[in-house]
Every structure is written in structure tokens, then in C-alpha cells.
Scaffold this motif. Sequence first.
Motif, PDB file in Angstrom:
ATOM      1  N   LEU A  82     -59.262 -70.722  39.885  1.00  0.00           N
ATOM      2  CA  LEU A  82     -59.224 -70.947  41.336  1.00  0.00           C
ATOM      3  C   LEU A  82     -57.849 -71.456  41.760  1.00  0.00           C
ATOM      4  O   LEU A  82     -57.293 -71.025  42.768  1.00  0.00           O
ATOM      5  CB  LEU A  82     -60.294 -71.966  41.738  1.00  0.00           C
ATOM      6  CG  LEU A  82     -61.717 -71.423  41.887  1.00  0.00           C
ATOM      7  CD1 LEU A  82     -62.692 -72.557  42.168  1.00  0.00           C
ATOM      8  CD2 LEU A  82     -61.771 -70.391  43.013  1.00  0.00           C
ATOM      9  N   SER A  83     -57.316 -72.381  40.954  1.00  0.00           N
ATOM     10  CA  SER A  83     -56.015 -72.959  41.260  1.00  0.00           C
ATOM     11  C   SER A  83     -54.926 -71.878  41.200  1.00  0.00           C
ATOM     12  O   SER A  83     -54.042 -71.817  42.051  1.00  0.00           O
ATOM     13  CB  SER A  83     -55.749 -74.092  40.264  1.00  0.00           C
ATOM     14  OG  SER A  83     -54.405 -74.299  40.106  1.00  0.00           O
ATOM     15  N   ALA A  84     -55.021 -71.012  40.166  1.00  0.00           N
ATOM     16  CA  ALA A  84     -54.044 -69.924  40.037  1.00  0.00           C
ATOM     17  C   ALA A  84     -54.168 -68.955  41.207  1.00  0.00           C
ATOM     18  O   ALA A  84     -53.159 -68.482  41.741  1.00  0.00           O
ATOM     19  CB  ALA A  84     -54.266 -69.193  38.721  1.00  0.00           C
ATOM     20  N   ALA A  85     -55.415 -68.679  41.612  1.00  0.00           N
ATOM     21  CA  ALA A  85     -55.643 -67.761  42.736  1.00  0.00           C
ATOM     22  C   ALA A  85     -55.088 -68.359  44.026  1.00  0.00           C
ATOM     23  O   ALA A  85     -54.483 -67.650  44.849  1.00  0.00           O
ATOM     24  CB  ALA A  85     -57.132 -67.472  42.886  1.00  0.00           C
ATOM     25  N   ALA A  86     -55.284 -69.668  44.207  1.00  0.00           N
ATOM     26  CA  ALA A  86     -54.786 -70.332  45.416  1.00  0.00           C
ATOM     27  C   ALA A  86     -53.262 -70.316  45.436  1.00  0.00           C
ATOM     28  O   ALA A  86     -52.644 -70.097  46.489  1.00  0.00           O
ATOM     29  CB  ALA A  86     -55.304 -71.767  45.460  1.00  0.00           C
ATOM     30  N   ALA A  87     -52.661 -70.530  44.261  1.00  0.00           N
ATOM     31  CA  ALA A  87     -51.196 -70.535  44.179  1.00  0.00           C
ATOM     32  C   ALA A  87     -50.624 -69.145  44.468  1.00  0.00           C
ATOM     33  O   ALA A  87     -49.562 -69.003  45.074  1.00  0.00           O
ATOM     34  CB  ALA A  87     -50.763 -71.000  42.794  1.00  0.00           C
ATOM     35  N   ALA A  88     -51.370 -68.114  44.025  1.00  0.00           N
ATOM     36  CA  ALA A  88     -50.901 -66.745  44.261  1.00  0.00           C
ATOM     37  C   ALA A  88     -51.043 -66.380  45.735  1.00  0.00           C
ATOM     38  O   ALA A  88     -50.318 -65.562  46.249  1.00  0.00           O
ATOM     39  CB  ALA A  88     -51.697 -65.785  43.405  1.00  0.00           C
TER      40      ALA A  88
END
Lengths: 290, 319
Positions: free
Chosen positions: B313-319
Motif C-alpha cells: 500500500l505504501s509503495a502504491a501510494a508513493a507511486a
Amino acid sequence: MRRGLLILLLALVLGGCERLDQRGMALMVEPGYRAEILLTEQDGITSPDGLHWAGDTLYIADEGGHALRAWKPGGPVRTLADQSAGLASPEDVVRGQDGTLFVTDDTAGGVWEMAPGKPVGKLGEAGGFPTEGIALTPVGTLLIGDTAGHRIVEFDGDGEQRPLGGGRIAKPESFAWDAAGRLFIADNKDNVLYVRGRDGKLERRISGQAGFSPESIHFAGEDLFITDSKHGKLFRYNEREGLKVIAVFAGEMENLQGITSDGDRNLFLSIQSDLEQGRGFVVKLSRSAS
Amino acid sequence: MTLGEPGQGERTAAGSHRGAFSAASIRWTMRLVGLALVVILARLLLGNPIDLFALLTDLSDRLYLALNALSGRSLLLDTLIALPLENALVKGGPVGACFFYAWAAGGSYESKRRRRSILLLTLVAAFLTIVTTKTVGDNTFLPRPFVRSLPSWHLAEVELEATKTLTYRAPLTGSMANRFEALKHGEVDDTDLVSFPSDHAAFFAVLSLGILIASLPAGLIAALWTLVAIMATRVITGLHSPLDIALGLLIGAAILALVQLIGRRFAGGITVWAAQWTMRREAIAASLAFLVIFEAASALEGIKALLQAASELSAAAAA
């Protein structure tokens, strides 16, 4: 005292773990092969990509070292061309009948020509785009993979070029001809192995298969050998048996790149351990007696 | 004392002597084992005329082959062996139950507080053990024994060295039978290449030893279950070599001992306060203990999955 002893014990255990670390491996799924490292950075290569065996010489597109190199068994690695000639990221290499070497480069773009006794230079105006796969056609023209244009371009020595029809190919990474004159094309972006028939029709021979992304392809006899840099696998394909895994490479040896073979059907594979740091291997897979 | 009579032993003088004797025995055993291991590992690292490392790996391979010989002979046996590998209740349930027993067992206020202090520190040690084994595992490339049934070569400096091939008897049923079948077709899971150390051995060793220090009967059952159902099954099915298990156990035991020592010496006040809090707030503490034990039964698989989801989720939010 007890605390110190425990900390020492823990440190020794964790320190001792290093000896168990195998770093990388080649696992033979199909029996009868023997693996050995032929070349490393200690021999004068860095992170090799495309390989081509011709005569008694192995030509190496050394992507990490920005150079084209050559090696004969028992001899040292020689640098045929490097950054001083304009090479940036040599991808693939092929040698013509007259000994001329052609090299693709996906950073500098174009096709580089090294004719015997002549200075290294770009081949005409052809292929100003980032170039990937390269192959000679039976009639002596060159096929070049155009990554930006998602196509294959055919051009002759005079610089005349034309797109090879048949359809869009996301990333034409590598080419190989079979005995029947069909062109096999590896697309490692869409993860497809194409076959282009003599009639020019493009067929998706293997696509949508989990764990399959063709990087480089090479025919040895009737078998098409395929490297897969994403999954660290070496495949063998023929119409009778279909696709089979020959070997699995892992750890520092996972990033399989180029493939070629010599007259004795020994396979040569290039592996990029660390492109930034310029580390890699050329590995030989030979048929073992057992 | 039986599991049906919690704390009975601690209320009798005989039980008290027995407990003190057992605790002293455990301490001395741990000291001797620790000393022996320090000597072995020091020689292993500093070098000696006999290659102790080769000796240990050879011993480990022999033991593995002897235990793996039990596999693939009987459907009933293979089914039983597969249970603790695939069923969280069978795998961690008994150890969790032993933990809860030690947690809730009766006795004087002081003995109960002492047990809870030990168990709370055991949970801290278990968490640190998972972090440690994960870190070591991520940096140590070593295929599982069943993978070594195929011919392979590994990196040794700048050479490829033939890896000693180990014969493998695949189970007749269960996930390991499927994994071996997949391996023969070139399907190798990433986790099959990092067998060292056994995080299950380390994690359940910490729990069992912690329970053993807190409550001898419950600890003995937990330790026996860990040895047979967790550790032995992993060797029999080729998931781990005895060396993976032994060093996992060693890492877990060392972390547990260190945490118990530090917890008592330097954080005694906090540990006592936490233990007393669990006794003042029995209902909340029991609820939390349930959650912890529930998760422990699956060797923190739930937390790992949650952390993975949070990371994605964190990676998706950062992307």
C-alpha cells in the motif's frame, strides 16, 4: 561475564553464517550438463550481454564495460572497441562471412561496424534509434531490433533500411533462424516468443506463460535455447517436446543475458551480477559424460 | 504435576525444591552447551587442522539422509508429517496452549509475577528472533536440502564448485510432494533458496525455552512438540538441514538468554511493572495474550502478511 559470553556466542553464530552463504548457483534441471565459469572481471570483462561464437572465438558485447571483447580458449580477453570508439551500452553482436563484426547499442543507438583492418565506425546512417537484437539474414542483410519503434528494421550495407513487416513487437531483444528459414524473435517486454514464417506472417509461439520472459535466443541443432533474465532460467524449445527448463540460475547468477554455442554444442551464457559495479560472468555449459 | 493442576507443584515444599533443582539443571546445561558451542564456533571461524565446518556439514548431511529415509514409505506417516507443516493448529497450537498454561497457571502472587515476567520477555525475544533470522536469511544464499537433490554448482570465489548432491525421498502426499514435482520441472520458489537459518526452529525454540523457564511441565511439552513436530518434520521432508535447525535453535536460544538477562538486570523495573499490570488487568491481559498466542501459533504469518500488505500500500501510494 554471562552476558559477554552470550554476546560473543551470538556474534560467532552470526559471523559463522557467512561460510554457509553460497552467493549464487546453477541448478541443472535437465541432467547431463556441467557448469563452469569461463570469464569474470578478473579476466577483463565486466557485465556481459550479447554473445556470439564464430570460428574459434567468443565475441562478447560487454555492456558494463562499454566495449566489444573477444576471447579464444586458452588466451586472454582482447578489447576490440570501447568508449573511445563511441560504444556506450553494447547489447548484441554478430559476425558476417567476411569477418566484419556488427554491434548494437541501446544507449548510443545505431549499429557499429568493425571490418577487418578498418577503423570502428557506425554503419551508414542506419539505426539512429536505440538498438537491441541483431542477426544476419541468409542473404546477408542485417536485422536490427528497434526498441523505441517497437519493430524490426532490415538494412543492407549501403545504409538502405526498411521495416520488417508482420506486426508490432514491444522489445525485439534477440533473433535466431531455424533450419527451415523461419525467424524466431524474443520479446522480453511482452514476454512473447514470436515466429516469423517465410511468408512474413508473425505468430505468437509462446505467450502469456507464467515464469517465461525470453531475453536471448540461439539455435543449436534443432533446439532453440532461451535465456530468461527475469526468472534466471535457461529453456530449451523444440516443436516435438515444447518448452523445457534446462537450468535455473539464482543469487548472484540470476540475471542471465546472452547465449551462444560452439561447434561442439557447448553453451556459453553471459550473466550480469551487477551492471553498475561492472560485475558478471561468462559461463560454459558442456555435456558431461555422466 | 499435571496440566490439570496448575501451580500445584509451586505450593508444596517438595515442588519448590524440584523447581529449584530443575532451574539449576537448566542453567548448568545451558552453560555447558553454550561453552561447547563457543569453542566449536571459535574453532570453526579461526580455523584448525581439521575442517570443522566440513565436519559439521557432513554430519548434518548424514543426519538429514537418515531422517529423510523415513519419507515416501507410508501414506499415513507422510500425512502425519505433513500436518505440522501445513496446519497452523497442529503446528503452533500445542506450543501456544503451553504458553497460555504457563501464563495462567496458579501459585503465589510472586511466582505468577515471575512467570509472567519471563513470558513477556520471551515474547520480546521471539520478535527479535524473527527479525534476526529474517535478516540473516536474506543475506545467506543456501538452497533447501530437497533442492540439492538436483545437480548444482555454487559460487566459490570466482569458480563454480559442484555442490554435494543429496538424494531425496519425496513424501507421498502434502505440499512437499508438489514442490518436489514442481522442482523437477524447473519451478523453484525464491524461499527454497534461502533455507538458512530455520526461522521456525528459532522462533519455536525461543517460545519453548521461555515456557520451560517459566513452567517446567508446560515447557517440556512445548519443547518436545517443537523438537518432533516443528524441527524433525522439517528435516524429514527436506525443508531444512539439521544444521539450519541447529543454528536457528542456537540463534533463538542466545537471543532469549540475552533478553532474559538484560530484562532482569537493566529493565527489571519495567518487566516487573508489565507483569504486575497483566495481573491487575487480567481480562485485558488475557485478551492480549490470546491475540499473541493466536499469532504465535502460525509463526507470525498473519503479521508478515499484514506488513507485506502495508508495504505494498505504501509503495502504491508513493507511486
